[in-house]
Design a protein around this motif. Sequence first.
Motif, PDB file in Angstrom:
ATOM      1  N   LEU A 176      45.424  39.194  29.551  1.00 23.04           N
ATOM      2  CA  LEU A 176      45.901  37.868  29.955  1.00 23.04           C
ATOM      3  C   LEU A 176      46.619  37.922  31.293  1.00 23.04           C
ATOM      4  O   LEU A 176      46.500  37.003  32.112  1.00 23.04           O
ATOM      5  N   SER A 177      47.356  38.988  31.523  1.00 22.98           N
ATOM      6  CA  SER A 177      48.086  39.134  32.781  1.00 22.98           C
ATOM      7  C   SER A 177      47.124  39.196  33.965  1.00 22.98           C
ATOM      8  O   SER A 177      47.336  38.558  35.001  1.00 22.98           O
ATOM      9  N   GLU A 178      46.049  39.962  33.817  1.00 24.61           N
ATOM     10  CA  GLU A 178      45.045  40.041  34.886  1.00 24.61           C
ATOM     11  C   GLU A 178      44.366  38.695  35.088  1.00 24.61           C
ATOM     12  O   GLU A 178      44.090  38.281  36.223  1.00 24.61           O
ATOM     13  N   ALA A 179      44.079  37.997  33.978  1.00 24.70           N
ATOM     14  CA  ALA A 179      43.445  36.686  34.075  1.00 24.70           C
ATOM     15  C   ALA A 179      44.370  35.686  34.770  1.00 24.70           C
ATOM     16  O   ALA A 179      43.930  34.874  35.601  1.00 24.70           O
ATOM     17  N   LEU A 180      45.667  35.729  34.445  1.00 25.60           N
ATOM     18  CA  LEU A 180      46.636  34.834  35.082  1.00 25.60           C
ATOM     19  C   LEU A 180      46.735  35.111  36.578  1.00 25.60           C
ATOM     20  O   LEU A 180      46.784  34.186  37.396  1.00 25.60           O
ATOM     21  N   THR A 181      46.762  36.385  36.939  1.00 23.93           N
ATOM     22  CA  THR A 181      46.820  36.750  38.355  1.00 23.93           C
ATOM     23  C   THR A 181      45.607  36.206  39.097  1.00 23.93           C
ATOM     24  O   THR A 181      45.730  35.609  40.187  1.00 23.93           O
ATOM     25  N   LYS A 182      44.415  36.394  38.506  1.00 19.48           N
ATOM     26  CA  LYS A 182      43.191  35.903  39.133  1.00 19.48           C
ATOM     27  C   LYS A 182      43.188  34.386  39.220  1.00 19.48           C
ATOM     28  O   LYS A 182      42.797  33.805  40.251  1.00 19.48           O
ATOM     29  N   HIS A 183      43.636  33.740  38.164  1.00 18.53           N
ATOM     30  CA  HIS A 183      43.646  32.278  38.145  1.00 18.53           C
ATOM     31  C   HIS A 183      44.485  31.727  39.278  1.00 18.53           C
ATOM     32  O   HIS A 183      44.061  30.791  39.981  1.00 18.53           O
ATOM     33  N   TYR A 184      45.693  32.274  39.472  1.00 13.70           N
ATOM     34  CA  TYR A 184      46.578  31.718  40.490  1.00 13.70           C
ATOM     35  C   TYR A 184      46.196  32.151  41.896  1.00 13.70           C
ATOM     36  O   TYR A 184      46.750  31.649  42.872  1.00 13.70           O
TER      37      TYR A 184
END
Length: 294
Positions: A176-184
Amino acid sequence: MEPTKGKTYRSTLALTFDERVIAAFASLWRCLGTADFSAAVMDVLDAVCATDSCGILVYYRQRKPLSLLHRFNPVQRKVAADIYSTGPYALDPQYRLFLAGCPTGAYWLRNVAPDDFYSSEYYQTFYSKTGVADSIDVLWRIDDDSALVFFMQRNIHSNEFTAADLTALNMVLPILSEALTKHYQLATALPQANPDDKTHQQVECTLSHFASSLLTKRERDVLLYMLRGYSSALTAQKLNTSDGTVKIHRKNIYRKLEISSQAELFSLFINCIPFARPDEDSDPLQLYQQNHRL
Protein backbone atom coordinates in the motif's frame (compact mmCIF):
# COMPACT_ATOMS: atom_id res chain seq x y z
CA MET A 1 -35.15 -0.15 15.26
CA GLU A 2 -33.81 -3.63 15.80
CA PRO A 3 -30.97 -3.99 18.31
CA THR A 4 -27.52 -4.14 16.77
CA LYS A 5 -26.20 -7.68 16.63
CA GLY A 6 -22.58 -8.28 17.52
CA LYS A 7 -20.19 -9.82 15.05
CA THR A 8 -17.21 -12.07 15.40
CA TYR A 9 -14.52 -11.35 12.82
CA ARG A 10 -11.82 -13.79 11.80
CA SER A 11 -8.23 -12.62 11.54
CA THR A 12 -6.65 -13.01 8.10
CA LEU A 13 -3.13 -13.67 9.33
CA ALA A 14 -2.52 -16.05 6.42
CA LEU A 15 -3.79 -13.32 4.05
CA THR A 16 -6.11 -15.67 2.23
CA PHE A 17 -6.76 -14.11 -1.15
CA ASP A 18 -10.47 -14.73 -1.22
CA GLU A 19 -12.83 -13.07 -3.69
CA ARG A 20 -13.18 -9.90 -1.63
CA VAL A 21 -9.44 -9.36 -1.12
CA ILE A 22 -8.70 -9.99 -4.81
CA ALA A 23 -11.43 -7.56 -5.88
CA ALA A 24 -10.12 -4.89 -3.47
CA PHE A 25 -6.56 -5.13 -4.77
CA ALA A 26 -7.76 -5.12 -8.39
CA SER A 27 -9.73 -1.96 -7.72
CA LEU A 28 -6.69 -0.40 -6.04
CA TRP A 29 -4.63 -0.68 -9.23
CA ARG A 30 -7.50 0.57 -11.40
CA CYS A 31 -7.90 3.65 -9.22
CA LEU A 32 -4.25 4.75 -9.25
CA GLY A 33 -4.13 8.45 -10.09
CA THR A 34 -7.89 8.94 -9.72
CA ALA A 35 -10.08 10.57 -7.09
CA ASP A 36 -11.30 7.14 -5.95
CA PHE A 37 -7.86 5.86 -4.95
CA SER A 38 -7.95 6.68 -1.21
CA ALA A 39 -11.28 4.90 -0.84
CA ALA A 40 -9.79 1.93 -2.71
CA VAL A 41 -6.95 1.77 -0.14
CA MET A 42 -9.58 1.74 2.59
CA ASP A 43 -11.35 -1.11 0.82
CA VAL A 44 -8.14 -3.18 0.81
CA LEU A 45 -7.57 -2.56 4.51
CA ASP A 46 -11.17 -3.46 5.35
CA ALA A 47 -10.89 -6.66 3.28
CA VAL A 48 -7.71 -7.67 5.14
CA CYS A 49 -9.02 -6.66 8.57
CA ALA A 50 -12.80 -6.26 8.90
CA THR A 51 -14.19 -3.16 10.61
CA ASP A 52 -17.48 -1.69 11.77
CA SER A 53 -16.49 1.91 11.01
CA CYS A 54 -13.54 3.31 9.13
CA GLY A 55 -12.34 6.40 7.34
CA ILE A 56 -9.49 8.59 6.23
CA LEU A 57 -8.01 11.69 7.84
CA VAL A 58 -5.12 13.94 6.99
CA TYR A 59 -3.06 14.82 10.06
CA TYR A 60 -1.27 18.17 10.07
CA ARG A 61 1.17 19.49 12.61
CA GLN A 62 -0.11 23.05 12.42
CA ARG A 63 -3.79 22.53 11.53
CA LYS A 64 -6.67 20.41 12.74
CA PRO A 65 -7.20 17.02 11.04
CA LEU A 66 -9.04 17.04 7.73
CA SER A 67 -11.64 14.32 7.09
CA LEU A 68 -11.55 12.80 3.59
CA LEU A 69 -13.84 9.81 4.12
CA HIS A 70 -15.95 8.45 6.97
CA ARG A 71 -17.90 5.23 6.78
CA PHE A 72 -19.65 5.74 10.07
CA ASN A 73 -21.66 2.95 11.69
CA PRO A 74 -22.54 4.02 15.26
CA VAL A 75 -24.25 1.48 17.49
CA GLN A 76 -25.60 3.80 20.15
CA ARG A 77 -26.55 7.24 18.87
CA LYS A 78 -25.58 9.36 15.93
CA VAL A 79 -23.00 12.10 16.37
CA ALA A 80 -21.53 14.51 13.87
CA ALA A 81 -18.81 12.85 11.82
CA ASP A 82 -16.52 15.84 12.40
CA ILE A 83 -16.80 15.83 16.21
CA TYR A 84 -13.22 14.53 16.40
CA SER A 85 -11.87 17.63 14.64
CA THR A 86 -13.55 20.09 17.00
CA GLY A 87 -10.98 19.45 19.74
CA PRO A 88 -10.94 15.84 21.02
CA TYR A 89 -8.18 14.94 18.54
CA ALA A 90 -5.68 16.86 20.68
CA LEU A 91 -5.96 14.17 23.39
CA ASP A 92 -5.95 11.18 21.02
CA PRO A 93 -2.94 8.89 21.72
CA GLN A 94 -2.62 8.11 18.01
CA TYR A 95 -2.57 11.81 17.09
CA ARG A 96 0.03 12.44 19.80
CA LEU A 97 2.08 9.64 18.25
CA PHE A 98 1.95 11.44 14.90
CA LEU A 99 3.14 14.66 16.54
CA ALA A 100 6.04 12.71 18.08
CA GLY A 101 7.20 11.78 14.58
CA CYS A 102 6.20 8.11 14.33
CA PRO A 103 7.04 6.49 10.96
CA THR A 104 4.62 4.92 8.49
CA GLY A 105 3.00 1.94 10.20
CA ALA A 106 -0.06 0.29 11.73
CA TYR A 107 -0.75 1.40 15.31
CA TRP A 108 -3.16 -0.44 17.59
CA LEU A 109 -4.76 1.78 20.22
CA ARG A 110 -4.05 -0.62 23.07
CA ASN A 111 -0.33 -0.53 22.24
CA VAL A 112 0.01 3.25 22.20
CA ALA A 113 -2.54 4.45 24.78
CA PRO A 114 -1.58 5.52 28.33
CA ASP A 115 -2.20 3.02 31.11
CA ASP A 116 -5.46 4.62 32.33
CA PHE A 117 -6.74 5.57 28.89
CA TYR A 118 -9.63 3.08 28.84
CA SER A 119 -10.98 4.49 32.10
CA SER A 120 -10.22 8.11 31.20
CA GLU A 121 -12.98 10.62 30.68
CA TYR A 122 -11.74 11.19 27.13
CA TYR A 123 -12.37 7.53 26.33
CA GLN A 124 -15.64 7.31 28.28
CA THR A 125 -17.10 10.54 26.93
CA PHE A 126 -15.79 10.72 23.39
CA TYR A 127 -15.59 7.05 22.42
CA SER A 128 -18.89 6.16 24.06
CA LYS A 129 -20.65 8.69 21.84
CA THR A 130 -19.41 6.94 18.72
CA GLY A 131 -19.79 3.40 20.04
CA VAL A 132 -16.14 2.64 19.27
CA ALA A 133 -14.46 0.06 21.49
CA ASP A 134 -11.17 -0.53 19.68
CA SER A 135 -9.19 0.98 16.82
CA ILE A 136 -6.13 0.60 14.63
CA ASP A 137 -4.66 3.50 12.68
CA VAL A 138 -2.70 2.80 9.50
CA LEU A 139 -0.57 5.92 9.17
CA TRP A 140 1.29 6.84 5.97
CA ARG A 141 3.81 9.63 6.34
CA ILE A 142 3.64 12.33 3.67
CA ASP A 143 6.36 14.44 5.30
CA ASP A 144 7.40 15.57 8.78
CA ASP A 145 4.31 17.75 9.14
CA SER A 146 1.54 15.67 7.59
CA ALA A 147 0.29 12.11 7.20
CA LEU A 148 -2.61 10.16 5.74
CA VAL A 149 -4.40 8.16 8.42
CA PHE A 150 -6.68 5.24 7.61
CA PHE A 151 -8.56 4.64 10.85
CA MET A 152 -10.20 1.26 11.47
CA GLN A 153 -12.71 0.76 14.28
CA ARG A 154 -14.78 -1.93 15.92
CA ASN A 155 -17.78 -1.17 18.05
CA ILE A 156 -18.79 -2.28 21.51
CA HIS A 157 -20.82 -5.23 20.19
CA SER A 158 -18.02 -6.78 18.10
CA ASN A 159 -14.85 -8.55 19.13
CA GLU A 160 -11.75 -6.39 19.53
CA PHE A 161 -8.81 -6.44 17.15
CA THR A 162 -6.11 -9.04 17.74
CA ALA A 163 -2.35 -9.26 17.31
CA ALA A 164 -3.04 -11.33 14.17
CA ASP A 165 -5.03 -8.41 12.69
CA LEU A 166 -2.11 -6.08 13.30
CA THR A 167 0.33 -8.55 11.71
CA ALA A 168 -1.88 -8.91 8.63
CA LEU A 169 -2.06 -5.14 8.19
CA ASN A 170 1.70 -4.80 8.55
CA MET A 171 2.15 -7.47 5.87
CA VAL A 172 0.18 -5.51 3.23
CA LEU A 173 1.47 -2.10 4.33
CA PRO A 174 4.61 -2.15 2.09
CA ILE A 175 2.40 -2.80 -0.95
CA LEU A 176 0.00 0.00 0.00
CA SER A 177 2.86 2.37 0.77
CA GLU A 178 4.34 1.90 -2.70
CA ALA A 179 0.90 2.32 -4.27
CA LEU A 180 0.32 5.54 -2.29
CA THR A 181 3.69 6.91 -3.35
CA LYS A 182 2.93 6.15 -7.00
CA HIS A 183 -0.56 7.58 -6.75
CA TYR A 184 0.61 10.93 -5.41
CA GLN A 185 3.21 11.12 -8.17
CA LEU A 186 0.37 10.80 -10.68
CA ALA A 187 -2.40 12.66 -8.91
CA THR A 188 -2.88 16.21 -7.75
CA ALA A 189 -1.85 17.19 -4.23
CA LEU A 190 -3.97 16.32 -1.23
CA PRO A 191 -6.80 18.72 -0.41
CA GLN A 192 -5.72 21.28 2.15
CA ALA A 193 -7.43 22.24 5.36
CA ASN A 194 -9.07 25.66 5.42
CA PRO A 195 -6.25 28.09 6.32
CA ASP A 196 -8.79 30.48 7.87
CA ASP A 197 -10.06 27.88 10.33
CA LYS A 198 -8.55 28.74 13.72
CA THR A 199 -9.70 25.59 15.53
CA HIS A 200 -6.23 24.05 15.74
CA GLN A 201 -4.69 27.27 17.03
CA GLN A 202 -7.43 27.48 19.65
CA VAL A 203 -6.87 23.84 20.66
CA GLU A 204 -3.11 24.38 21.00
CA CYS A 205 -3.70 27.60 22.93
CA THR A 206 -6.03 25.77 25.30
CA LEU A 207 -3.43 23.04 25.85
CA SER A 208 -0.82 25.70 26.58
CA HIS A 209 -2.82 28.02 28.82
CA PHE A 210 -5.84 26.15 30.23
CA ALA A 211 -6.19 27.02 33.96
CA SER A 212 -2.87 28.89 33.94
CA SER A 213 -4.45 31.69 35.99
CA LEU A 214 -5.30 29.24 38.80
CA LEU A 215 -2.75 26.42 38.76
CA THR A 216 1.00 26.21 39.20
CA LYS A 217 3.10 24.98 36.29
CA ARG A 218 3.54 21.59 37.99
CA GLU A 219 -0.20 21.27 38.56
CA ARG A 220 -0.80 22.05 34.88
CA ASP A 221 1.69 19.35 33.90
CA VAL A 222 -0.29 16.87 35.98
CA LEU A 223 -3.59 18.16 34.57
CA LEU A 224 -2.52 17.50 30.97
CA TYR A 225 -1.52 13.93 31.82
CA MET A 226 -4.90 13.47 33.53
CA LEU A 227 -6.75 14.62 30.41
CA ARG A 228 -4.78 12.18 28.24
CA GLY A 229 -5.50 9.16 30.47
CA TYR A 230 -2.31 8.67 32.49
CA SER A 231 -2.54 7.12 35.94
CA SER A 232 -0.95 8.82 38.96
CA ALA A 233 1.84 6.24 38.91
CA LEU A 234 2.74 6.74 35.24
CA THR A 235 2.40 10.52 35.57
CA ALA A 236 4.88 10.36 38.44
CA GLN A 237 7.32 8.47 36.21
CA LYS A 238 6.93 11.02 33.43
CA LEU A 239 7.47 13.94 35.80
CA ASN A 240 10.21 12.23 37.81
CA THR A 241 8.36 12.57 41.10
CA SER A 242 6.41 10.35 43.50
CA ASP A 243 2.94 8.89 43.13
CA GLY A 244 1.91 10.58 46.38
CA THR A 245 3.01 13.99 45.12
CA VAL A 246 0.97 13.56 41.94
CA LYS A 247 -2.10 12.62 43.98
CA ILE A 248 -1.68 15.79 46.04
CA HIS A 249 -1.48 17.82 42.83
CA ARG A 250 -4.65 16.15 41.58
CA LYS A 251 -6.52 17.08 44.77
CA ASN A 252 -5.31 20.68 44.44
CA ILE A 253 -6.44 20.80 40.81
CA TYR A 254 -9.94 19.65 41.74
CA ARG A 255 -10.11 22.15 44.59
CA LYS A 256 -8.85 25.13 42.58
CA LEU A 257 -11.08 24.39 39.59
CA GLU A 258 -14.05 23.69 41.88
CA ILE A 259 -14.74 20.32 40.29
CA SER A 260 -15.07 16.83 41.72
CA SER A 261 -14.50 14.45 38.81
CA GLN A 262 -12.51 13.84 35.63
CA ALA A 263 -15.81 14.13 33.74
CA GLU A 264 -16.09 17.76 34.86
CA LEU A 265 -12.44 18.38 34.03
CA PHE A 266 -12.78 16.99 30.50
CA SER A 267 -16.00 18.94 29.89
CA LEU A 268 -14.40 22.13 31.17
CA PHE A 269 -11.39 21.70 28.89
CA ILE A 270 -13.54 21.11 25.77
CA ASN A 271 -15.86 24.02 26.63
CA CYS A 272 -12.90 26.40 26.92
CA ILE A 273 -11.56 25.79 23.40
CA PRO A 274 -13.84 28.33 21.65
CA PHE A 275 -12.69 30.99 24.13
CA ALA A 276 -8.99 30.55 23.49
CA ARG A 277 -7.13 33.50 21.96
CA PRO A 278 -4.13 32.13 20.06
CA ASP A 279 -2.43 35.52 19.81
CA GLU A 280 -2.50 36.05 23.57
CA ASP A 281 -1.23 34.31 26.68
CA SER A 282 -4.63 34.60 28.36
CA ASP A 283 -6.24 31.66 30.16
CA PRO A 284 -9.21 30.31 28.15
CA LEU A 285 -10.78 29.09 31.39
CA GLN A 286 -10.83 32.62 32.77
CA LEU A 287 -12.49 33.92 29.60
CA TYR A 288 -14.98 31.04 29.65
CA GLN A 289 -15.90 31.77 33.27
CA GLN A 290 -16.29 35.49 32.59
CA ASN A 291 -18.63 34.76 29.70
CA HIS A 292 -20.55 32.25 31.80
CA ARG A 293 -21.23 34.85 34.49
CA LEU A 294 -22.76 37.33 32.02
